[in-house]
Design an enzyme around this catalytic site. Structure first.
Site, PDB file in Angstrom:
ATOM      1  N   ARG A  51       0.849  -1.191   0.000  1.00  0.00           N
ATOM      2  CA  ARG A  51       0.000   0.000   0.000  1.00  0.00           C
ATOM      3  C   ARG A  51       0.885   1.241   0.000  1.00  0.00           C
ATOM      4  NH1 ARG A  51      -1.633   0.864   4.800  1.00  0.00           N
ATOM      5  NH2 ARG A  51      -2.825  -1.051   5.057  1.00  0.00           N
ATOM      6  N   TYR A 103     -14.872  19.946 -13.293  1.00  0.00           N
ATOM      7  CA  TYR A 103     -15.327  18.577 -13.557  1.00  0.00           C
ATOM      8  C   TYR A 103     -16.436  18.195 -12.554  1.00  0.00           C
ATOM      9  CZ  TYR A 103     -15.180  13.480 -13.847  1.00  0.00           C
ATOM     10  OH  TYR A 103     -15.518  12.158 -13.981  1.00  0.00           O
ATOM     11  N   ASP A 175      -6.143  21.057 -12.399  1.00  0.00           N
ATOM     12  CA  ASP A 175      -6.513  19.774 -12.990  1.00  0.00           C
ATOM     13  C   ASP A 175      -6.044  19.845 -14.445  1.00  0.00           C
ATOM     14  OD1 ASP A 175      -7.809  17.671 -14.298  1.00  0.00           O
ATOM     15  OD2 ASP A 175      -9.529  17.733 -12.953  1.00  0.00           O
ATOM     16  N   LYS A 200      -7.566   9.264 -18.699  1.00  0.00           N
ATOM     17  CA  LYS A 200      -7.832   9.946 -19.961  1.00  0.00           C
ATOM     18  C   LYS A 200      -6.593   9.890 -20.863  1.00  0.00           C
ATOM     19  CE  LYS A 200     -11.649  10.616 -17.724  1.00  0.00           C
ATOM     20  NZ  LYS A 200     -11.919  11.821 -16.952  1.00  0.00           N
TER      21      LYS A 200
HETATM   22  C1  LIG Z   1     -12.369  12.091 -15.587  1.00  0.00           C
HETATM   23  C2  LIG Z   1     -11.915  13.327 -14.921  1.00  0.00           C
HETATM   24  C3  LIG Z   1     -11.662  13.368 -13.541  1.00  0.00           C
HETATM   25  C4  LIG Z   1     -11.909  12.176 -12.636  1.00  0.00           C
HETATM   26  O1  LIG Z   1     -11.041  11.132 -12.923  1.00  0.00           O
HETATM   27  P1  LIG Z   1     -11.421   9.571 -12.750  1.00  0.00           P
HETATM   28  O2  LIG Z   1     -10.188   8.897 -13.199  1.00  0.00           O
HETATM   29  O3  LIG Z   1     -12.616   9.301 -13.596  1.00  0.00           O
HETATM   30  O4  LIG Z   1     -11.715   9.371 -11.287  1.00  0.00           O
HETATM   31  C5  LIG Z   1     -11.203  14.545 -12.999  1.00  0.00           C
HETATM   32  N1  LIG Z   1     -11.012  15.648 -13.757  1.00  0.00           N
HETATM   33  C6  LIG Z   1     -11.252  15.655 -15.075  1.00  0.00           C
HETATM   34  C7  LIG Z   1     -11.027  16.903 -15.864  1.00  0.00           C
HETATM   35  C8  LIG Z   1     -11.709  14.503 -15.703  1.00  0.00           C
HETATM   36  O5  LIG Z   1     -11.967  14.522 -17.024  1.00  0.00           O
END
Ligand SMILES: *Cc1c(COP(=O)(O)O)cnc(C)c1O
Length: 379
Positions: A51, A103, A175, A200
């Site tokens: 972990r 988001y 982000d 992504k």
């Molecule tokens: C998808 C996304 C998230 C969340 O990420 P997960 O991997 O789905 O938990 C956060 N910020 C943005 C801009 C996203 O597109």
């Protein structure tokens, strides 16, 4: 020569990724283990339990930190796992300012979960310095930036917002999921940390869920190192391997995504059924100048509006190459209607989006095929 002297594409392949000592494996092995044999009582070689750390995860963390020009990377089981862990560095009574089209999952985490634990937040249009200043309170500890934003592709001036946050004694987080470090490096522009949904573009092949934080802030490095183990939202070795594998081709994939998006946006703009195209690469996009300054290219996301919600749904159902799906950033093109899909949970909130909006994640297929697919769906 240290990794710092190497260029982005080279660091993606080499940072944190020396051939393994016993066999010279050129790929970082998948260390599928939960624990480590200790040579002496209370004296583990590196980690005592997985972990807290894993070599495959560590390689990904080092490579990503290098690409973001940061000191330290932390990998998580999802983007939201990364965000939740970062927000646990705050304390009850602390206040955050969020971009007003952040988001949806970030908004939900704050409004439906962490607000019950005493975190307070407000939203502001971070493109407007006066709106940001008005939202800051003496309790504001963090400003949460997302640029380009989802799905309206608004552009926030990272350097300007970080400067205002810092003047106020708050930290700023970006982000960076939509741009990735291949196009935009927020730490160099003044941010205190970058968060990612690795799911992504970094993963890039729609085959994993993952998240990450990169920071050079000593206090955060120490606290996050503790929280990773204390909270446990960590990725497994297989997903860490896939994330690292994705990272290696990030630069070349982003070039193809950006070129495809540019071609698709240009085509959509000429189509009579399309009322508006949101793409930061257009000279007349409201954030174009800021984007041109802080990004290397304009990304792979394009949104557009048609005449009605019905038409938006109709188009999204009729494409063949663009799969109708949530998510983004994979090699395959995706289409979705944010109102009833990704953004259904924010209906009625300040984050609500126009009902006739369609969002495209432009993949790395040949742009001409993608344009023919859209042409058919729009007819
Ligand atoms: C998808 C996304 C998230 C969340 O990420 P997960 O991997 O789905 O938990 C956060 N910020 C943005 C801009 C996203 O597109």
């Amino acid at each position: 020569m240290t990794d710092d002297d190497l260029r982005f594409e080279t660091r993606a392949i080499h940072a944190g990724q020396d051939p393994d000592a016993p066999y010279g494996s050129v790929n970082v092995p998948i260390y599928q283990t939960s624990t480590y044999a200790q040579p002496e009582v209370g004296a583990p070689k590196v980690w005592d339990y997985a972990r807290g750390g894993n070599p495959t995860r560590e390689a990904f963390q080092q490579a990503l930190a290098s690409l973001e020009d940061g000191e330290r990377g932390f990998a998580f089981a999802s983007g939201l796992g990364a965000e939740a862990t970062l927000l646990l560095t705050l304390h009850p009574g602390d206040h955050l300012v969020l971009a007003d089209d952040v988001y949806g999952g970030t908004y939900r985490l704050l409004s439906k979960v962490l607000s019950d634990w005493g975190l307070r937040f407000s939203t502001a249009d971070l493109r407007d310095p006066a709106a940001l200043s008005a939202a800051l309170t003496p309790a504001t500890k963090l400003v949460w930036i997302e640029t380009p934003s989802n799905p309206l592709l608004k552009i926030v001036d990272i350097g300007a917002v970080c400067a205002i946050a810092h003047e106020h004694g708050a930290r700023a987080v970006v982000d960076n999921t939509f741009a990735t470090p291949a196009l935009q490096r927020p730490l160099a522009l003044g941010a205190d940390a970058v968060v990612h949904s690795v799911t992504k573009y970094i993963g890039g092949h729609s085959d994993l869920i993952g998240g990450a934080i990169v920071t050079s802030d000593e206090e955060w490095i120490e606290r996050l190192g503790f929280l990773v183990n204390a909270v446990g939202a960590v990725p497994g070795p297989m997903d860490s391997y896939l994330a690292l594998r994705g990272l290696k081709t990030l630069a070349v994939r982003m070039r193809a995504h950006c070129a495809g998006a540019r071609a698709v946006a240009g085509y959509l703009r000429t189509h009579p059924a399309v009322a508006a195209v949101l793409y930061p690469g257009f000279d007349d996009h409201p954030g174009h100048d800021v984007a041109a300054r802080q990004m290397q290219e304009f990304g792979g996301m394009v949104s557009f509006r048609v005449a009605s919600a019905e038409k938006a749904i109709d188009v999204a159902r009729r494409t063949r190459l663009f799969f109708l799906a949530e998510s983004l950033g994979g090699v395959e093109s995706l289409i979705e209607v944010p109102g009833p899909m990704t953004h259904a949970s924010v209906a009625g909130s300040p984050l609500e989006v126009p009902a006739d909006l369609v969002r495209l994640s432009v993949g790395i297929e040949h742009p001409d095929d993608l344009i023919e697919d859209l042409d058919h769906a729009l007819a």
